[in-house]
Design a protein around this motif. Structure first.
Motif, PDB file in Angstrom:
ATOM      1  N   ARG A  75      -4.512 -51.041 -20.638  1.00 27.99           N
ATOM      2  CA  ARG A  75      -4.643 -51.838 -21.872  1.00 27.99           C
ATOM      3  C   ARG A  75      -4.168 -53.270 -21.625  1.00 27.99           C
ATOM      4  NH1 ARG A  75      -7.765 -49.725 -25.703  1.00 27.99           N
ATOM      5  NH2 ARG A  75      -7.204 -47.655 -26.409  1.00 27.99           N
ATOM      6  N   GLU A  76      -3.000 -53.388 -21.019  1.00 25.97           N
ATOM      7  CA  GLU A  76      -2.415 -54.717 -20.793  1.00 25.97           C
ATOM      8  C   GLU A  76      -3.302 -55.570 -19.893  1.00 25.97           C
ATOM      9  OE1 GLU A  76       1.819 -54.555 -19.903  1.00 25.97           O
ATOM     10  OE2 GLU A  76       1.681 -56.556 -19.007  1.00 25.97           O
ATOM     11  N   GLY A  77      -3.988 -54.929 -18.945  1.00 23.39           N
ATOM     12  CA  GLY A  77      -4.847 -55.669 -18.021  1.00 23.39           C
ATOM     13  C   GLY A  77      -6.293 -55.758 -18.472  1.00 23.39           C
ATOM     14  N   GLY A  78      -6.587 -55.215 -19.656  1.00 19.14           N
ATOM     15  CA  GLY A  78      -7.946 -55.319 -20.187  1.00 19.14           C
ATOM     16  C   GLY A  78      -8.983 -54.556 -19.386  1.00 19.14           C
ATOM     17  N   LEU A  79      -8.564 -53.448 -18.763  1.00 15.82           N
ATOM     18  CA  LEU A  79      -9.517 -52.639 -17.990  1.00 15.82           C
ATOM     19  C   LEU A  79     -10.313 -51.768 -18.966  1.00 15.82           C
ATOM     20  CD1 LEU A  79     -10.562 -51.879 -15.227  1.00 15.82           C
ATOM     21  CD2 LEU A  79      -8.647 -50.319 -14.941  1.00 15.82           C
ATOM     22  N   GLY A  80     -11.623 -51.965 -18.985  1.00 17.79           N
ATOM     23  CA  GLY A  80     -12.453 -51.307 -19.992  1.00 17.79           C
ATOM     24  C   GLY A  80     -13.139 -50.044 -19.522  1.00 17.79           C
ATOM     25  N   ALA A  81     -13.354 -49.925 -18.233  1.00 17.93           N
ATOM     26  CA  ALA A  81     -14.025 -48.733 -17.700  1.00 17.93           C
ATOM     27  C   ALA A  81     -13.484 -48.454 -16.312  1.00 17.93           C
ATOM     28  CB  ALA A  81     -15.531 -48.950 -17.642  1.00 17.93           C
ATOM     29  N   ILE A  82     -13.151 -47.205 -16.069  1.00 20.66           N
ATOM     30  CA  ILE A  82     -12.539 -46.835 -14.798  1.00 20.66           C
ATOM     31  C   ILE A  82     -13.226 -45.592 -14.239  1.00 20.66           C
ATOM     32  CG2 ILE A  82     -10.684 -45.644 -16.122  1.00 20.66           C
ATOM     33  CD1 ILE A  82      -8.819 -46.160 -13.759  1.00 20.66           C
ATOM     34  N   PHE A  83     -13.614 -45.680 -12.982  1.00 17.06           N
ATOM     35  CA  PHE A  83     -14.151 -44.503 -12.299  1.00 17.06           C
ATOM     36  C   PHE A  83     -12.990 -43.800 -11.598  1.00 17.06           C
ATOM     37  CE2 PHE A  83     -18.838 -44.460 -12.250  1.00 17.06           C
ATOM     38  CZ  PHE A  83     -19.123 -45.682 -12.834  1.00 17.06           C
ATOM     39  N   PHE A  84     -12.663 -42.605 -12.079  1.00 16.15           N
ATOM     40  CA  PHE A  84     -11.646 -41.789 -11.414  1.00 16.15           C
ATOM     41  C   PHE A  84     -12.297 -41.086 -10.228  1.00 16.15           C
ATOM     42  CE2 PHE A  84      -9.748 -42.089 -15.703  1.00 16.15           C
ATOM     43  CZ  PHE A  84      -8.477 -42.536 -15.344  1.00 16.15           C
ATOM     44  N   SER A  85     -11.686 -41.296  -9.069  1.00 16.34           N
ATOM     45  CA  SER A  85     -12.258 -40.746  -7.850  1.00 16.34           C
ATOM     46  C   SER A  85     -11.891 -39.274  -7.693  1.00 16.34           C
ATOM     47  CB  SER A  85     -11.726 -41.546  -6.662  1.00 16.34           C
ATOM     48  OG  SER A  85     -12.179 -40.969  -5.468  1.00 16.34           O
ATOM     49  N   ASP A 129     -10.735 -45.717  -8.382  1.00 21.53           N
ATOM     50  CA  ASP A 129      -9.290 -45.513  -8.557  1.00 21.53           C
ATOM     51  C   ASP A 129      -8.943 -44.083  -8.155  1.00 21.53           C
ATOM     52  OD1 ASP A 129     -10.171 -47.625 -10.694  1.00 21.53           O
ATOM     53  OD2 ASP A 129      -8.019 -47.918 -10.403  1.00 21.53           O
ATOM     54  N   ASP A 130      -7.859 -43.955  -7.400  1.00 25.87           N
ATOM     55  CA  ASP A 130      -7.472 -42.635  -6.882  1.00 25.87           C
ATOM     56  C   ASP A 130      -6.411 -41.948  -7.720  1.00 25.87           C
ATOM     57  OD1 ASP A 130      -9.024 -42.019  -4.497  1.00 25.87           O
ATOM     58  OD2 ASP A 130      -8.217 -43.869  -3.694  1.00 25.87           O
ATOM     59  N   THR A 131      -6.251 -42.389  -8.945  1.00 24.02           N
ATOM     60  CA  THR A 131      -5.215 -41.864  -9.837  1.00 24.02           C
ATOM     61  C   THR A 131      -5.346 -40.357 -10.058  1.00 24.02           C
ATOM     62  OG1 THR A 131      -5.480 -44.007 -10.913  1.00 24.02           O
ATOM     63  CG2 THR A 131      -4.016 -42.448 -11.986  1.00 24.02           C
ATOM     64  N   THR A 132      -6.570 -39.839  -9.919  1.00 26.22           N
ATOM     65  CA  THR A 132      -6.820 -38.401 -10.118  1.00 26.22           C
ATOM     66  C   THR A 132      -5.820 -37.536  -9.361  1.00 26.22           C
ATOM     67  OG1 THR A 132      -9.144 -39.023 -10.167  1.00 26.22           O
ATOM     68  CG2 THR A 132      -8.650 -36.672 -10.060  1.00 26.22           C
ATOM     69  N   GLN A 133      -5.462 -37.965  -8.143  1.00 27.59           N
ATOM     70  CA  GLN A 133      -4.547 -37.150  -7.334  1.00 27.59           C
ATOM     71  C   GLN A 133      -3.204 -36.950  -8.042  1.00 27.59           C
ATOM     72  OE1 GLN A 133      -5.702 -35.752  -4.484  1.00 27.59           O
ATOM     73  NE2 GLN A 133      -7.642 -36.753  -4.945  1.00 27.59           N
ATOM     74  N   ARG A 134      -2.841 -37.915  -8.871  1.00 27.81           N
ATOM     75  CA  ARG A 134      -1.559 -37.817  -9.573  1.00 27.81           C
ATOM     76  C   ARG A 134      -1.607 -36.784 -10.707  1.00 27.81           C
ATOM     77  NH1 ARG A 134       1.494 -43.300 -10.814  1.00 27.81           N
ATOM     78  NH2 ARG A 134       3.203 -42.084  -9.939  1.00 27.81           N
ATOM     79  N   PHE A 135      -2.842 -36.457 -11.150  1.00 26.07           N
ATOM     80  CA  PHE A 135      -2.962 -35.508 -12.264  1.00 26.07           C
ATOM     81  C   PHE A 135      -2.684 -34.075 -11.801  1.00 26.07           C
ATOM     82  CE2 PHE A 135      -6.675 -38.357 -13.952  1.00 26.07           C
ATOM     83  CZ  PHE A 135      -5.765 -39.347 -14.286  1.00 26.07           C
TER      84      PHE A 135
END
Ligand SMILES: [Zn+2]
Length: 406
Positions: free
Chosen positions: A73-83, A45-51
């Motif tokens: 939470r709504e999608g039940g995502l339990g572990a995410i690798f921030f790129s 996931d590339d969300t890091t860029q938004r931080f």
């Protein structure tokens, strides 16, 4: 509403369950129960860029992009690798500095949202997080250019929690060829092989997404631990050079690895890819519009790129790609590599998402459709996360052995 009726019809047809158990989002109670009791892992996931601009709050539901805590939470995502990512052209000490800033940004998000998130560095820590009802946050460095050809930097990244490194991004680095650049190293250099050995010792997973086919085979031969493709799809379905051939997936599986299917429309759909190729002016126009909206804010560029591409699809200028394409790739990879060697690597917040997979809330639909296709509950759990957890455990075991001098 129309969609709910269609889904219910499909379920009657396959005899999976009664339509009354189907919610409006098309996910049955059976799928929901399975999904939310499984550990769902997303390795890219590339969300890091938004931080980085300090304006985005991961704890607040956002109307843009794909990832925030409420939607995970709504999608039940339990572990995410921030790129941890920056373009390949950024090299040397600047690349190291910028990687450290991003690693800190992820760690700070975890600290600020410690009620929901916990930093995880092992498979056991992901399982613990799941038991505690928290989302495990992990770190992956997307591109070997960020170590500045220095194993000391690699060790520092590992000490800060990085648990995979993609050997290249879209350009070659100093020691490995990328699939989307002109080959200059014939795969991995001797130093590149040293990088692999040190990653094995440190317990950092070797990620072969983006690399050239020769780099993949050099890494496969050199690594003592299984490899991952953190966000790659099937070249047999969509002929993108950074997708994996059937033979590559078989060979990856032969050494215990896992291919994590990427949701980007340009890697899923040959039709979309061809449309982009035959009309390069479209991409130029999209890029120009992105620059107009975002200037040099890379987080904004990634999010707006997805939004503007969607606008072009709506106007009929690019083909519409449905999320069922993701299932097609999962299915193909499963047939070629085996059920133990497929997982999920969305590329959320860094790519163009298909219809029906706009954000993390939609992930349970994958569980629903896999069940409809006749996958067993155990098999679905493997795809959702257990395969990745197995590879992590094996990488950790190899690391312990190497550190013990075995
Ligand atoms: Zn990537």
């Amino acid at each position: 509403m129309v969609r709910a009726i269609l889904w219910a019809g499909a379920c009657f047809a396959t005899g999976v369950l009664l339509a009354g158990a189907m919610k409006a989002d098309g996910v049955s109670e059976r799928a929901r129960k399975l999904h939310f009791s499984s550990i769902v892992v997303d390795t890219h996931d590339d969300t890091t860029q938004r931080f980085l601009d300090g304006k985005f709050d991961l704890g607040v539901r956002s109307s843009s992009g794909s990832i925030d805590i409420p939607r995970m939470r709504e999608g039940g995502l339990g572990a995410i690798f921030f790129s941890i990512w920056m373009p390949s052209k950024i090299t040397g000490p600047e690349a190291v500095d910028r990687a450290l800033i991003q690693i800190d940004a992820v760690r700070e998000q975890v600290r600020k949202h410690s009620k929901d998130l916990v930093l995880a560095t092992t498979a056991a820590e992901i399982r613990d997080a799941h038991k505690q009802g928290k989302i495990a946050a992990l770190l992956g460095v997307e591109g070997g250019h960020m170590i500045n050809s220095d194993l000391g930097v690699l060790r520092s990244f590992a000490a800060l929690g990085v648990r995979y490194m993609t050997l290249t991004h879209s350009g070659n680095d100093e020691w490995a060829d990328s699939s989307t650049d002109k080959a200059v190293h014939n795969g991995l250099t001797d130093f590149g092989k040293d990088v692999i050995r040190e990653m094995n010792r440190l317990g950092v997973m070797v990620d072969i997404s983006h690399v050239s086919d020769k780099t993949f085979y050099d890494a496969l031969e050199t690594s003592k631990a299984p490899l991952i493709a953190s966000h790659s799809s099937c070249r047999a379905i969509c002929d993108a050079p950074r997708n994996m051939t059937d033979q590559m997936m078989k060979d990856l599986a032969g050494k215990g690895g896992v291919v994590q299917i990427n949701y980007h429309v340009g890697f899923l759909s040959q039709e979309f890819r061809d449309a982009e190729k035959t009309n390069p002016e479209l991409n130029k126009a999209i890029s120009a519009e992105v620059m107009k909206r975002c200037a040099d804010n890379e987080g904004c560029q990634l999010i707006e790129g997805d939004r503007i591409t969607r606008e072009y699809v709506e106007q009929g200028n690019l083909p519409r790609v449905e999320f069922s394409k993701i299932i097609e790739h999962i299915d193909h990879a499963m047939k070629v590599a085996g059920i133990d060697h497929v997982g999920l690597g969305s590329d959320f917040d860094g790519a163009n998402m298909p219809y029906g997979m706009e954000d993390a809330t939609k992930i349970p639909k994958i569980t629903e459709v896999l069940l409809q296709k006749g996958y067993s509950e155990g098999d679905v759990k493997k795809i959702l996360g257990e395969n990745t957890l197995r590879v992590m455990t094996e990488v950790e075991r190899v690391s312990r052995e190497l550190n013990a001098g075995k």
